[in-house]
Write an enzyme that holds these catalytic residues in place. Structure first.
Site, mmCIF file in Angstrom:
data_model
loop_
_atom_site.group_PDB
_atom_site.id
_atom_site.type_symbol
_atom_site.label_atom_id
_atom_site.label_comp_id
_atom_site.label_asym_id
_atom_site.label_seq_id
_atom_site.Cartn_x
_atom_site.Cartn_y
_atom_site.Cartn_z
ATOM 1 N N SER A 192 25.202 18.978 -8.326
ATOM 2 C CA SER A 192 24.692 19.874 -7.283
ATOM 3 C C SER A 192 25.766 20.335 -6.315
ATOM 4 O O SER A 192 26.698 19.591 -5.985
ATOM 5 C CB SER A 192 23.606 19.112 -6.504
ATOM 6 O OG SER A 192 23.316 19.769 -5.295
ATOM 7 N N GLU A 200 25.306 20.381 -3.342
ATOM 8 C CA GLU A 200 25.218 19.476 -2.187
ATOM 9 C C GLU A 200 26.411 18.517 -2.144
ATOM 10 O O GLU A 200 26.719 17.941 -1.109
ATOM 11 C CB GLU A 200 23.924 18.660 -2.250
ATOM 12 C CG GLU A 200 22.745 19.289 -1.570
ATOM 13 C CD GLU A 200 22.865 19.366 -0.048
ATOM 14 O OE1 GLU A 200 23.082 18.331 0.590
ATOM 15 O OE2 GLU A 200 22.742 20.470 0.480
ATOM 16 N N TYR A 209 21.347 12.008 -0.666
ATOM 17 C CA TYR A 209 21.189 12.773 -1.908
ATOM 18 C C TYR A 209 22.559 13.247 -2.419
ATOM 19 O O TYR A 209 22.897 13.069 -3.593
ATOM 20 C CB TYR A 209 20.266 13.978 -1.667
ATOM 21 C CG TYR A 209 20.227 14.961 -2.826
ATOM 22 C CD1 TYR A 209 19.387 14.745 -3.920
ATOM 23 C CD2 TYR A 209 21.029 16.099 -2.835
ATOM 24 C CE1 TYR A 209 19.357 15.638 -4.985
ATOM 25 C CE2 TYR A 209 21.003 16.994 -3.895
ATOM 26 C CZ TYR A 209 20.170 16.761 -4.968
ATOM 27 O OH TYR A 209 20.142 17.642 -6.021
HETATM 28 P P1 NAP Z 1 12.314 19.087 -9.017
HETATM 29 O O1 NAP Z 1 11.457 20.281 -9.238
HETATM 30 O O2 NAP Z 1 12.204 18.327 -7.745
HETATM 31 O O3 NAP Z 1 12.048 18.079 -10.245
HETATM 32 C C1 NAP Z 1 12.483 16.751 -10.208
HETATM 33 C C2 NAP Z 1 11.979 16.057 -11.455
HETATM 34 O O4 NAP Z 1 12.469 14.706 -11.448
HETATM 35 C C3 NAP Z 1 10.451 15.979 -11.572
HETATM 36 O O5 NAP Z 1 10.101 16.223 -12.904
HETATM 37 C C4 NAP Z 1 10.161 14.537 -11.204
HETATM 38 O O6 NAP Z 1 9.010 14.038 -11.830
HETATM 39 C C5 NAP Z 1 11.377 13.863 -11.789
HETATM 40 N N1 NAP Z 1 11.605 12.515 -11.264
HETATM 41 C C6 NAP Z 1 11.729 12.139 -9.964
HETATM 42 N N2 NAP Z 1 11.935 10.824 -9.868
HETATM 43 C C7 NAP Z 1 11.937 10.339 -11.134
HETATM 44 C C8 NAP Z 1 12.098 9.040 -11.700
HETATM 45 N N3 NAP Z 1 12.278 7.957 -10.928
HETATM 46 N N4 NAP Z 1 12.060 8.912 -13.046
HETATM 47 C C9 NAP Z 1 11.853 9.985 -13.836
HETATM 48 N N5 NAP Z 1 11.674 11.234 -13.355
HETATM 49 C C10 NAP Z 1 11.719 11.414 -12.028
HETATM 50 O O7 NAP Z 1 13.859 19.452 -9.175
HETATM 51 P P2 NAP Z 1 14.536 20.774 -9.801
HETATM 52 O O8 NAP Z 1 14.678 21.791 -8.721
HETATM 53 O O9 NAP Z 1 13.860 21.120 -11.070
HETATM 54 O O10 NAP Z 1 16.002 20.234 -10.071
HETATM 55 C C11 NAP Z 1 16.332 19.627 -11.320
HETATM 56 C C12 NAP Z 1 17.599 18.807 -11.153
HETATM 57 O O11 NAP Z 1 18.661 19.643 -10.713
HETATM 58 C C13 NAP Z 1 17.504 17.700 -10.106
HETATM 59 O O12 NAP Z 1 18.311 16.637 -10.565
HETATM 60 C C14 NAP Z 1 18.130 18.297 -8.861
HETATM 61 O O13 NAP Z 1 18.651 17.282 -8.041
HETATM 62 C C15 NAP Z 1 19.216 19.147 -9.500
HETATM 63 N N6 NAP Z 1 19.627 20.355 -8.761
HETATM 64 C C16 NAP Z 1 18.693 21.269 -8.361
HETATM 65 C C17 NAP Z 1 19.098 22.421 -7.734
HETATM 66 C C18 NAP Z 1 18.102 23.459 -7.299
HETATM 67 O O14 NAP Z 1 18.471 24.317 -6.489
HETATM 68 N N7 NAP Z 1 16.894 23.452 -7.818
HETATM 69 C C19 NAP Z 1 20.476 22.660 -7.513
HETATM 70 C C20 NAP Z 1 21.393 21.714 -7.950
HETATM 71 C C21 NAP Z 1 20.960 20.561 -8.597
HETATM 72 P P3 NAP Z 1 7.570 13.922 -11.083
HETATM 73 O O15 NAP Z 1 6.820 15.155 -11.505
HETATM 74 O O16 NAP Z 1 7.020 12.667 -11.645
HETATM 75 O O17 NAP Z 1 7.826 13.861 -9.612
HETATM 76 O O1 G4F Z 2 15.444 24.379 0.543
HETATM 77 P P1 G4F Z 2 16.166 23.182 1.005
HETATM 78 O O2 G4F Z 2 15.366 21.969 1.289
HETATM 79 O O3 G4F Z 2 17.305 22.924 -0.065
HETATM 80 P P2 G4F Z 2 18.703 22.131 -0.008
HETATM 81 O O4 G4F Z 2 18.710 21.101 1.041
HETATM 82 O O5 G4F Z 2 19.789 23.157 0.028
HETATM 83 O O6 G4F Z 2 18.691 21.387 -1.418
HETATM 84 C C1 G4F Z 2 18.340 22.066 -2.620
HETATM 85 O O7 G4F Z 2 19.505 22.637 -3.179
HETATM 86 C C2 G4F Z 2 20.501 21.684 -3.615
HETATM 87 C C3 G4F Z 2 21.675 22.494 -4.171
HETATM 88 O O8 G4F Z 2 22.562 22.803 -3.126
HETATM 89 C C4 G4F Z 2 19.888 20.799 -4.657
HETATM 90 F F1 G4F Z 2 20.818 19.928 -5.139
HETATM 91 C C5 G4F Z 2 18.711 20.036 -4.061
HETATM 92 O O9 G4F Z 2 18.108 19.236 -5.066
HETATM 93 C C6 G4F Z 2 17.689 21.048 -3.555
HETATM 94 O O10 G4F Z 2 17.170 21.715 -4.676
HETATM 95 O O11 G4F Z 2 16.971 23.528 2.362
HETATM 96 C C7 G4F Z 2 17.845 24.624 2.443
HETATM 97 C C8 G4F Z 2 18.284 24.826 3.881
HETATM 98 C C9 G4F Z 2 18.751 23.549 4.579
HETATM 99 O O12 G4F Z 2 19.932 23.830 5.271
HETATM 100 C C10 G4F Z 2 17.643 23.215 5.565
HETATM 101 O O13 G4F Z 2 18.086 22.570 6.755
HETATM 102 O O14 G4F Z 2 17.169 25.297 4.633
HETATM 103 C C11 G4F Z 2 17.141 24.618 5.867
HETATM 104 N N1 G4F Z 2 15.767 24.653 6.400
HETATM 105 C C12 G4F Z 2 15.372 25.243 7.544
HETATM 106 N N2 G4F Z 2 14.064 25.038 7.742
HETATM 107 C C13 G4F Z 2 14.710 24.054 5.850
HETATM 108 C C14 G4F Z 2 13.623 24.298 6.694
HETATM 109 N N3 G4F Z 2 14.570 23.353 4.690
HETATM 110 C C15 G4F Z 2 13.331 22.898 4.383
HETATM 111 N N4 G4F Z 2 13.174 22.230 3.216
HETATM 112 N N5 G4F Z 2 12.246 23.094 5.203
HETATM 113 C C16 G4F Z 2 12.333 23.789 6.377
HETATM 114 O O15 G4F Z 2 11.357 23.956 7.091
#
Ligand code: NAP
Ligand code: G4F
Length: 337
Positions: free
Chosen positions: A131, A133, A155
């Site tokens: 990520s 992050e 995280y």
């Molecule tokens: P998400 O929608 O939050 O999905 C997370 C998945 O992980 C869900 O299927 C959840 O299952 C499963 N999970 C959580 N805890 C678990 C455990 N203990 N054992 C097995 N499964 C578990 O996340 P996403 O946005 O699809 O992201 C996919 C991956 O990419 C994650 O690793 C995230 O950290 C990474 N990532 C995401 C972004 C982004 O912007 N979306 C960017 C960079 C990296 P349940 O349904 O059971 O909760």
């Molecule tokens: O949407 P967010 O919660 O995503 P964040 O923290 O960037 O993380 C996501 O992206 C990562 C990749 O860079 C992934 F690895 C991670 O698993 C996840 O998918 O927050 C985005 C930004 C933050 O700066 C937060 O402080 O939005 C700001 N924010 C402002 N108001 C808020 C809010 N975030 C959330 N969730 N809720 C608010 O009300």
């Protein structure tokens, strides 16, 4: 350039199948003719709507990233050519409240997968969901594969651990394992706790008169937001490379939460959106990642990948989808975070 592996039916094991990325990846792999297996936590099954449409096409194996035995079992059953480790405690804000769980799942979980591969499927290829992050308090902008990590949350720390575990198992045991360093990617399947979906969903509710206001945190935070189905395609492309590698996947543009609000409200014809938004301390983080912006030149060069959906279009897709969802009277239960 990509060498496409063409052979008999291939099998893929996805952890995190029930999440945003897992569900899109399953759609795309089924389309390509893979046998798709998903490691899923059983309690989530009755409520997971994201994979409802493919339940007859995938094989679910119950398990958890905290449980080595269930991971080994899933690998033994699925005999995967490809393992996509997408499961994580993925909500950054929760990682301060549950740092141990976050580390167990998102850091040690990666080692458990790698150990399973090492002993049971050494020839399979692995994708790790790393990520942006990990860049946290960024050391340079834009961020590339060479930018130093400086995580700002439990995280982020757990993702740095997972990243290095992949590099180490690759170098120690020759495992074909790659890190996709993905910047934020969003879609109508995004969880309601993440800021983009929280905004699109509540803009639709406000437009339809279902709620009066939305509470947000730091409106000045900036992210490099892309469209999830395009990013999931990159995961597959990465595993088609002859040699494993670590690649940044990003649009190269960053926008603030404020800009996201602006676009989303404007799309439904509301210009004075500030009167519908309350800024609440509860949504600020102990340590903020102020701005992320990635440079995906290497991905473009090696795999011919480039994003097509731009920021404005992404916002429109999400708002339109939530308007449609609510028009069909399907209001969802919002998380309290
Ligand atoms: P998400 O929608 O939050 O999905 C997370 C998945 O992980 C869900 O299927 C959840 O299952 C499963 N999970 C959580 N805890 C678990 C455990 N203990 N054992 C097995 N499964 C578990 O996340 P996403 O946005 O699809 O992201 C996919 C991956 O990419 C994650 O690793 C995230 O950290 C990474 N990532 C995401 C972004 C982004 O912007 N979306 C960017 C960079 C990296 P349940 O349904 O059971 O909760
Ligand atoms: O949407 P967010 O919660 O995503 P964040 O923290 O960037 O993380 C996501 O992206 C990562 C990749 O860079 C992934 F690895 C991670 O698993 C996840 O998918 O927050 C985005 C930004 C933050 O700066 C937060 O402080 O939005 C700001 N924010 C402002 N108001 C808020 C809010 N975030 C959330 N969730 N809720 C608010 O009300």
């Amino acid at each position: 350039m990509v060498h496409i592996l063409v052979s008999e039916t291939r099998s893929a094991l996805i952890t995190g199948l029930t999440g945003q990325d897992g569900s899109y990846l399953a759609d795309q792999l089924l389309e390509k003719g893979y046998d798709v297996y998903g490691l899923v936590r059983i309690p989530s099954m009755p409520t997971s709507t994201l994979i409802e449409h493919i339940l007859d096409d995938v094989t679910l194996i119950d398990g958890d990233l905290t449980d080595q035995a269930s991971i080994n079992r899933a690998i033994s059953i699925s005999k995967p050519h490809a393992i996509y480790n997408l499961a994580a405690q993925s909500f950054v804000a929760t990682s301060w409240k549950q740092p141990i769980l976050t580390s167990e799942v998102s850091a040690l979980g990666v080692v458990r997968i790698l150990e399973g591969i090492r002993y049971l499927a050494p020839d399979s290829r692995m994708y790790q969901a790393s990520s942006s992050e990990m860049f946290g308090k960024v050391q340079e902008t834009p961020q590339t594969e060479a930018t130093k990590f400086y995580p700002r949350s439990p995280y982020g720390i757990s993702k740095v651990f997972g990243y290095w575990a992949v590099v180490n198992y690759r170098e120690s045991y020759g495992i074909h394992a790659s890190n996709g360093i993905l910047f934020n990617h969003e879609s109508p399947r995004r969880g309601l706790e993440f800021v983009t979906r929280k905004i699109s969903y509540n803009v639709a509710r406000i437009k339809m008169g279902l709620v009066d206001k939305i509470q947000l945190g730091n409106l000045d935070a900036k992210r490099d937001w892309g469209y999830a189905p395009e990013y999931v395609d990159m995961m597959w492309r990465m595993l088609q490379q002859d040699e494993p590698s670590d690649l940044v996947v990003a649009t190269g543009e960053s926008h603030s939460v404020r800009e996201f609000c602006d676009e989303a409200f404007r799309h439904v014809g509301i210009d004075d959106w500030e009167s519908y938004v309350d800024v609440a301390e509860a949504h600020f983080r102990p340590a903020e990642v102020k701005e992320l912006r990635g440079d995906a030149s290497l991905a473009r060069e090696k795999l011919g990948w480039a994003p097509k959906v731009d920021f404005r279009r992404l916002v429109q897709i999400m708002v339109d989808s939530d308007m449609e969802l609510l028009t069909s009277h399907r209001e969802m239960t919002e998380p309290t975070v």
